[in-house]
Motif scaffolding. Structure first.
Motif, mmCIF file in Angstrom:
data_model
loop_
_atom_site.group_PDB
_atom_site.id
_atom_site.type_symbol
_atom_site.label_atom_id
_atom_site.label_comp_id
_atom_site.label_asym_id
_atom_site.label_seq_id
_atom_site.Cartn_x
_atom_site.Cartn_y
_atom_site.Cartn_z
ATOM 1 N N VAL A 1 40.504 34.787 53.636
ATOM 2 C CA VAL A 1 40.636 35.630 52.447
ATOM 3 C C VAL A 1 41.794 36.594 52.662
ATOM 4 N N GLU A 2 42.694 36.653 51.704
ATOM 5 C CA GLU A 2 43.811 37.589 51.767
ATOM 6 C C GLU A 2 43.628 38.669 50.714
ATOM 7 N N ARG A 3 43.754 39.897 51.171
ATOM 8 C CA ARG A 3 43.662 41.042 50.269
ATOM 9 C C ARG A 3 45.052 41.355 49.730
ATOM 10 N N GLY A 4 45.167 41.362 48.416
ATOM 11 C CA GLY A 4 46.443 41.667 47.789
ATOM 12 C C GLY A 4 46.280 42.740 46.731
ATOM 13 N N ALA A 5 47.353 43.013 46.026
ATOM 14 C CA ALA A 5 47.338 44.008 44.958
ATOM 15 C C ALA A 5 47.534 43.304 43.625
ATOM 16 N N ALA A 6 46.688 43.632 42.670
ATOM 17 C CA ALA A 6 46.789 43.028 41.346
ATOM 18 C C ALA A 6 48.050 43.530 40.653
ATOM 19 N N GLU A 7 48.840 42.605 40.170
ATOM 20 C CA GLU A 7 50.067 42.935 39.453
ATOM 21 C C GLU A 7 50.076 42.214 38.109
ATOM 22 N N PRO A 8 50.731 42.798 37.092
ATOM 23 C CA PRO A 8 51.375 44.106 37.075
ATOM 24 C C PRO A 8 50.340 45.232 37.084
ATOM 25 N N PRO A 9 50.776 46.475 37.285
ATOM 26 C CA PRO A 9 49.829 47.591 37.288
ATOM 27 C C PRO A 9 49.032 47.657 35.990
ATOM 28 N N ARG A 10 47.780 48.101 36.131
ATOM 29 C CA ARG A 10 46.891 48.242 34.982
ATOM 30 C C ARG A 10 45.926 49.390 35.268
ATOM 31 N N PRO A 11 45.319 49.984 34.236
ATOM 32 C CA PRO A 11 44.377 51.084 34.481
ATOM 33 C C PRO A 11 43.077 50.553 35.082
ATOM 34 N N GLU A 12 42.643 51.164 36.186
ATOM 35 C CA GLU A 12 41.354 50.787 36.758
ATOM 36 C C GLU A 12 40.210 51.392 35.970
ATOM 37 N N SER A 13 40.510 52.424 35.205
ATOM 38 C CA SER A 13 39.523 53.071 34.354
ATOM 39 C C SER A 13 40.265 53.689 33.181
ATOM 40 N N CYS A 14 39.619 53.783 32.042
ATOM 41 C CA CYS A 14 40.272 54.330 30.862
ATOM 42 C C CYS A 14 40.705 55.776 31.103
ATOM 43 N N GLY A 15 41.921 56.085 30.680
ATOM 44 C CA GLY A 15 42.431 57.437 30.807
ATOM 45 C C GLY A 15 43.104 57.733 32.124
ATOM 46 N N ARG A 16 43.079 56.786 33.050
ATOM 47 C CA ARG A 16 43.711 57.016 34.344
ATOM 48 C C ARG A 16 45.084 56.358 34.392
ATOM 49 N N ALA A 17 45.884 56.788 35.353
ATOM 50 C CA ALA A 17 47.225 56.232 35.504
ATOM 51 C C ALA A 17 47.146 54.763 35.901
ATOM 52 N N LEU A 18 48.222 54.033 35.606
ATOM 53 C CA LEU A 18 48.273 52.633 35.987
ATOM 54 C C LEU A 18 48.246 52.498 37.503
ATOM 55 N N GLY A 19 47.576 51.462 37.978
ATOM 56 C CA GLY A 19 47.495 51.211 39.409
ATOM 57 C C GLY A 19 47.426 49.723 39.680
ATOM 58 N N SER A 20 47.394 49.379 40.944
ATOM 59 C CA SER A 20 47.315 47.976 41.364
ATOM 60 C C SER A 20 46.059 47.792 42.211
ATOM 61 N N PRO A 21 44.912 47.571 41.571
ATOM 62 C CA PRO A 21 43.664 47.440 42.320
ATOM 63 C C PRO A 21 43.694 46.249 43.266
ATOM 64 N N ALA A 22 42.909 46.350 44.317
ATOM 65 C CA ALA A 22 42.853 45.272 45.306
ATOM 66 C C ALA A 22 42.229 44.024 44.700
ATOM 67 N N ARG A 23 42.713 42.876 45.140
ATOM 68 C CA ARG A 23 42.124 41.596 44.756
ATOM 69 C C ARG A 23 41.920 40.765 46.011
ATOM 70 N N MET A 24 40.893 39.933 46.004
ATOM 71 C CA MET A 24 40.555 39.091 47.148
ATOM 72 C C MET A 24 40.875 37.639 46.801
ATOM 73 N N ASP A 25 41.885 37.090 47.455
ATOM 74 C CA ASP A 25 42.306 35.715 47.186
ATOM 75 C C ASP A 25 41.871 34.805 48.326
ATOM 76 N N VAL A 26 41.097 33.786 48.008
ATOM 77 C CA VAL A 26 40.678 32.793 48.997
ATOM 78 C C VAL A 26 41.791 31.758 49.117
ATOM 79 N N VAL A 27 42.353 31.624 50.319
ATOM 80 C CA VAL A 27 43.480 30.709 50.518
ATOM 81 C C VAL A 27 43.084 29.447 51.275
#
Length: 301
Positions: A269-295
């Motif tokens: 499993v590789e931990r990456g950053a979700a792109e493009p940036p998106r809000p993790e919660s309404c009203g918050r700044a854009l971010g790149s939440p972690a994602r778990m990719d099974v390779v």
């Protein structure tokens, strides 16, 4: 204005490996309004809420408030509150329940033992339908209220006796979100039809993997790994798979998933950053939440 749930859906953000990690859950009935930090921002005595947070810290027990779906006027506390404690490890899942008039009595619980999966005969075994917890706390994120409350109401109207609203199960951007006990699988972008299938399967000891975020007994890499093995094998028995080991550190993890029949797999499993940036919660700044990719999923036996 776009919501966090809309952005996540449009970006097809993966769900696997996004559930909260919490092997044991303590659920306290608390009708009425909830604040963003519900344990100290509801009609529950805030001193008791803070004490419960402190008692649970570091014990693998997560404390949340629940209430029945419907209107939530600013009412007096109930004379008796329904309490559940549940453990979610495979082969050792259980739910115990009672009714208490004073939630301060919960401070006498052995949180360390509960977090380790030992209830010691506490209260009564819960024998009803699987618990379906729908996040509806709009003070924490508006998507949870806008999408979660209609879902909870529809499930209740359809006869769901185990349906409760819950304060927070993580992943606002995946609303409506669902958490099912006793097995502890979380779901995102839930629909009434999909939830009914999930609950029917849970009654028979099985898990539906569609829209599944993972089992809360595991950390996030292990959640993704277990779901990958289920996808590979078609295994639906909730207790058939366990996580035997997790090694490595971010961004690469090796997870060993074992089957009750003796088979096992090594999952990379590789931990990456979700792109493009998106809000993790309404009203918050854009971010790149972690994602778990099974390779890779490699059979070991």
């Amino acid at each position: 204005m776009s919501t966090c749930a809309t952005a996540s859906r449009l970006l097809t953000e993966p769900l696997a490996g996004t559930a909260v990690t919490a092997p044991t859950w303590l659920l306290i009935e608390q009708p009425g309004p909830w604040g963003a930090k519900a344990l100290t921002g509801s009609r529950l005595d805030p001193a008791v809420g803070r004490a419960l947070e402190q008692a649970a810290a570091g014990t693998d027990v997560r404390v949340a408030l629940i209430r029945r779906p419907g209107r939530h006027a600013d009412c007096r506390p109930p004379a008796g509150r329904r309490i559940f404690v549940a453990h979610t490890a495979p082969g050792r899942s259980w739910i115990r329940t009672t009714e208490l008039d004073d939630p301060a009595r919960l401070l006498d619980l052995d949180f360390a033992a509960l977090g380790a999966g030992h209830h010691g005969g506490l209260w009564e075994p819960y024998t009803g339908d699987p618990l379906a917890l729908v996040c509806t706390n709009g003070k924490r994120d508006r998507c949870c209220a806008l999408l979660g409350r209609p879902l909870a109401a529809e499930l209740t109207a359809a006869g769901g006796t185990g349906v409760w609203e819950v304060t927070h199960i993580g992943g606002h951007r995946f609303a409506p979100t669902l958490f099912v006990l006793p097995f502890g699988y979380a779901y995102g972008r839930a629909t009434a039809h999909g939830v009914k299938e999930v609950l029917e399967a849970a009654r028979e000891g099985h898990v539906v993997t569609a829209n599944c975020r993972g089992r809360s007994a595991w950390d996030r890499p292990a959640q993704a790994a277990e779901l990958a093995v289920r996808a590979l094998t078609g295994e639906t028995d909730a207790d058939a798979l366990t996580v035997a080991a997790t090694t490595g550190s971010a961004p690469r993890h090796e997870v060993t998933v074992a089957h009750a029949d003796g088979r096992s797999w090594r999952v990379l499993v590789e931990r990456g950053a979700a792109e493009p940036p998106r809000p993790e919660s309404c009203g918050r700044a854009l971010g790149s939440p972690a994602r778990m990719d099974v390779v890779a999923v490699v059979p070991l036996s």
